[in-house]
Scaffold this active site. Structure first.
Site, PDB file in Angstrom:
ATOM      1  N   ARG A   1       1.047  -0.852   0.360  1.00 25.53           N
ATOM      2  CA  ARG A   1      -0.154   0.112   0.248  1.00 25.53           C
ATOM      3  C   ARG A   1       0.969   0.773  -0.161  1.00 25.53           C
ATOM      4  O   ARG A   1       0.233   1.648   1.014  1.00 25.53           O
ATOM      5  CB  ARG A   1      -0.627   0.053   1.155  1.00 25.53           C
TER       6      ARG A   1
ATOM      7  N   GLU B   1      -4.796   4.095   6.573  1.00 23.28           N
ATOM      8  CA  GLU B   1      -4.576   3.697   5.183  1.00 23.28           C
ATOM      9  C   GLU B   1      -5.347   4.773   4.022  1.00 23.28           C
ATOM     10  O   GLU B   1      -4.840   5.269   2.740  1.00 23.28           O
ATOM     11  CB  GLU B   1      -5.324   2.652   4.480  1.00 23.28           C
TER      12      GLU B   1
ATOM     13  N   SER C   1     -10.645  -0.392   3.215  1.00 25.12           N
ATOM     14  CA  SER C   1      -9.562  -0.733   4.750  1.00 25.12           C
ATOM     15  C   SER C   1      -9.285   0.856   5.480  1.00 25.12           C
ATOM     16  O   SER C   1      -8.448   1.384   4.008  1.00 25.12           O
ATOM     17  CB  SER C   1      -8.514  -1.336   4.270  1.00 25.12           C
TER      18      SER C   1
HETATM   19  N1  EPU Z   1     -10.131 -10.249  10.715  1.00 29.25           N
HETATM   20  C1  EPU Z   1     -10.478 -10.403  11.786  1.00 29.25           C
HETATM   21  N2  EPU Z   1     -11.837  -9.578  11.476  1.00 29.25           N
HETATM   22  C2  EPU Z   1     -12.355  -8.768  10.798  1.00 29.25           C
HETATM   23  C3  EPU Z   1     -11.371  -8.455   9.488  1.00 29.25           C
HETATM   24  C4  EPU Z   1     -10.735  -9.642   9.315  1.00 29.25           C
HETATM   25  O1  EPU Z   1     -10.667 -11.242  12.633  1.00 29.25           O
HETATM   26  O2  EPU Z   1     -12.834  -8.407  11.178  1.00 29.25           O
HETATM   27  C5  EPU Z   1      -9.228 -11.255  10.182  1.00 29.25           C
HETATM   28  C6  EPU Z   1      -9.739 -12.647   9.170  1.00 29.25           C
HETATM   29  O3  EPU Z   1     -10.388 -13.852   9.993  1.00 29.25           O
HETATM   30  C7  EPU Z   1      -8.521 -12.304   8.903  1.00 29.25           C
HETATM   31  C8  EPU Z   1      -8.185 -11.932   8.725  1.00 29.25           C
HETATM   32  O4  EPU Z   1      -7.975 -11.272   9.733  1.00 29.25           O
HETATM   33  O5  EPU Z   1      -7.768 -13.772   9.268  1.00 29.25           O
HETATM   34  C9  EPU Z   1      -7.186 -10.886   7.360  1.00 29.25           C
HETATM   35  O6  EPU Z   1      -8.812 -10.888   6.952  1.00 29.25           O
HETATM   36  P1  EPU Z   1      -8.474 -10.536   5.036  1.00 29.25           P
HETATM   37  O7  EPU Z   1      -8.794 -11.659   4.210  1.00 29.25           O
HETATM   38  O8  EPU Z   1     -10.177  -9.970   5.388  1.00 29.25           O
HETATM   39  O9  EPU Z   1      -7.937  -9.182   4.939  1.00 29.25           O
HETATM   40  P2  EPU Z   1      -7.380  -7.888   5.689  1.00 29.25           P
HETATM   41  O10 EPU Z   1      -6.505  -7.860   5.940  1.00 29.25           O
HETATM   42  O11 EPU Z   1      -8.795  -7.381   6.474  1.00 29.25           O
HETATM   43  C10 EPU Z   1      -6.723  -6.770   3.110  1.00 29.25           C
HETATM   44  C11 EPU Z   1      -7.123  -5.560   2.802  1.00 29.25           C
HETATM   45  C12 EPU Z   1      -8.282  -5.739   2.035  1.00 29.25           C
HETATM   46  C13 EPU Z   1      -8.464  -6.680   0.824  1.00 29.25           C
HETATM   47  C14 EPU Z   1      -8.071  -7.638   1.681  1.00 29.25           C
HETATM   48  C15 EPU Z   1      -7.883  -9.222   0.726  1.00 29.25           C
HETATM   49  C16 EPU Z   1      -5.562  -4.179   4.035  1.00 29.25           C
HETATM   50  C17 EPU Z   1      -5.468  -3.263   4.465  1.00 29.25           C
HETATM   51  N3  EPU Z   1      -6.475  -4.664   3.139  1.00 29.25           N
HETATM   52  O12 EPU Z   1      -7.726  -7.204   4.656  1.00 29.25           O
HETATM   53  O13 EPU Z   1      -7.973  -4.137   0.863  1.00 29.25           O
HETATM   54  O14 EPU Z   1      -9.470  -6.724   0.134  1.00 29.25           O
HETATM   55  O15 EPU Z   1      -6.888  -7.910   1.841  1.00 29.25           O
HETATM   56  O16 EPU Z   1      -6.833  -9.260  -0.344  1.00 29.25           O
HETATM   57  O17 EPU Z   1      -4.196  -4.979   3.534  1.00 29.25           O
HETATM   58  C18 EPU Z   1      -8.111  -1.735   0.909  1.00 29.25           C
HETATM   59  O18 EPU Z   1      -7.688  -1.720   0.964  1.00 29.25           O
HETATM   60  O19 EPU Z   1      -9.787  -1.084   0.625  1.00 29.25           O
HETATM   61  C19 EPU Z   1      -9.121  -3.479   0.626  1.00 29.25           C
HETATM   62  C20 EPU Z   1     -10.091  -3.465   1.280  1.00 29.25           C
END
Ligand code: EPU
Length: 343
Positions: free
Chosen positions: A162, A339, A237
């Site tokens: 990012r 972010e 995010s």
């Molecule tokens: N998790 C939780 N609770 C939540 C959300 C997530 O426990 O409310 C846990 C999930 O269970 C999982 C981990 O956190 O173990 C990761 O969650 P997820 O795969 O949904 O991805 P993320 O790290 O929350 C990132 C990006 C998203 C992107 C997703 C999928 C960042 C800041 N965000 O989210 O990007 O869609 O991975 O690749 O890196 C964005 O940048 O606007 C965005 C949506």
């Protein structure tokens, strides 16, 4: 140059925050942009898709320039690959759908990310195992102070998680006008390893997915977890996933063995092994997930996403973000940072 005055920006930012721009101009081609740069004496506020910003006040001291440059051109191709240049004002998701309709693969995992082509490189957008940089060849940009055009290749963009040079050394100095991608015409390098995509394809009994099927799977996953900004204002995010040192990870993991984490491998510029912890998990554990304070809230399905239930001000969203940041720090000793860009 048609400057408009006292324009509401509610429909120009995906959070749907109702602030106004004292001076506003939309540019539809590079010549118009250059004219604005030559004639304008104020600071500029560059507005692309408005999908990665939180506006906390009216914009009074700067001229808001809405980048409305449109067009996509195949600039080269062979049997295997195609090189496409897309203008900055093209919508990211519509561009991906157009690529898929034409059989061009590479961007499908990033379907439905809000925003425009021109802002995508600034934070090297990514989702489900792919990042913009994976298909990026170069971008064209105009230097704000001189009006001169420069082409940035991948190395010069210094892409990171990012992150890019446009968020660091060159912050506020260039306006990206077009991006060139290299995409596949056959033997697509499919990336289905991300758990949620695998599960979605398995549910549909798809064993040999097309780029369209991967895009559809990503769309289904995103729609199940992430609010549609057209219905519920948000900026994806809100926070970045924090990266912590190996030393601190040991302490953290000991205390919270159930917390998910990803290793961040050493790179040339950083020789240390680090760990990325999902901010969504940290926030959920603080109890903020699904909570609403006035019209500002934390999304019920994804704690990383802050939402505007209607008439939240940018300040209310920001105050909520700071409350969350403090709670996460108090509970876990980990700092999380936005972010999105804050104005
Ligand atoms: N998790 C939780 N609770 C939540 C959300 C997530 O426990 O409310 C846990 C999930 O269970 C999982 C981990 O956190 O173990 C990761 O969650 P997820 O795969 O949904 O991805 P993320 O790290 O929350 C990132 C990006 C998203 C992107 C997703 C999928 C960042 C800041 N965000 O989210 O990007 O869609 O991975 O690749 O890196 C964005 O940048 O606007 C965005 C949506």
């Amino acid at each position: 140059m048609n400057i408009q005055h006292n324009i509401s920006l509610k429909n120009y930012n995906t959070f749907g925050i109702d602030v106004s721009a004292r001076d506003f101009v939309a540019v539809s081609n590079t010549n118009e942009l250059l004219q604005v740069l030559q004639q304008n004496k104020k600071d500029l506020f560059i507005l692309g898709g408005g999908s990665n910003m939180l506006l906390t006040k009216n914009i009074e001291d700067a001229l808001v320039v809405h980048i409305h440059l449109k067009g996509k051109t195949v600039i080269d191709e062979n049997d295997d690959y195609v090189w496409i240049q897309a203008s900055a004002g093209e919508n990211w998701h519509e561009f991906i759908l157009w690529c898929i309709d034409n059989g061009y693969g590479g961007l499908e995992n990033m379907s439905l990310i809000p925003g425009n082509i021109g802002t995508a490189p600034i934070q090297n957008i990514g989702a489900y195992g792919k990042e913009l940089k994976d298909n990026f060849i170069e971008c064209e940009a105009v230097e704000i102070t001189t009006g001169s055009t420069k082409t940035f290749n991948k190395k010069e963009c210094e892409f990171g998680y990012r992150n890019s040079v446009f968020k660091n050394e060159l912050k506020g100095q260039y306006i990206i006008t077009a991006v060139t991608f290299k995409l596949t015409k056959k033997n697509h390098a499919l990336n289905t390893g991300y758990g949620a995509i695998e599960n979605e394809l398995a549910d549909k009994n798809i064993t040999n997915p097309s780029i369209k099927e991967i895009s559809n799977a990503v769309i289904a996953i995103r729609q199940s977890k992430l609010p549609d900004p057209k219905i519920l204002g948000n900026s994806g995010s809100f926070f970045k996933n924090p990266v912590i040192s190996q030393e601190y990870f040991k302490i953290f993991n000991n205390k919270f063995p159930e917390a998910p984490f990803y290793e961040v491998k050493p790179t040339q510029s950083n020789s240390k092994l680090e760990y990325k912890i999902p901010a969504g998990w940290l926030i959920e554990k603080t109890g903020f997930k699904g909570k609403q304070f006035g019209d500002a809230g934390v999304h019920k399905n994804q704690a990383l996403v802050l939402v505007n239930y209607g008439n939240a001000s940018g300040k209310e969203i920001w105050d909520l973000a700071m409350k969350i940041k403090t709670a996460v720090f108090e509970q876990f000793g980990i700092e999380i940072n936005p972010e999105v860009n804050i104005y």
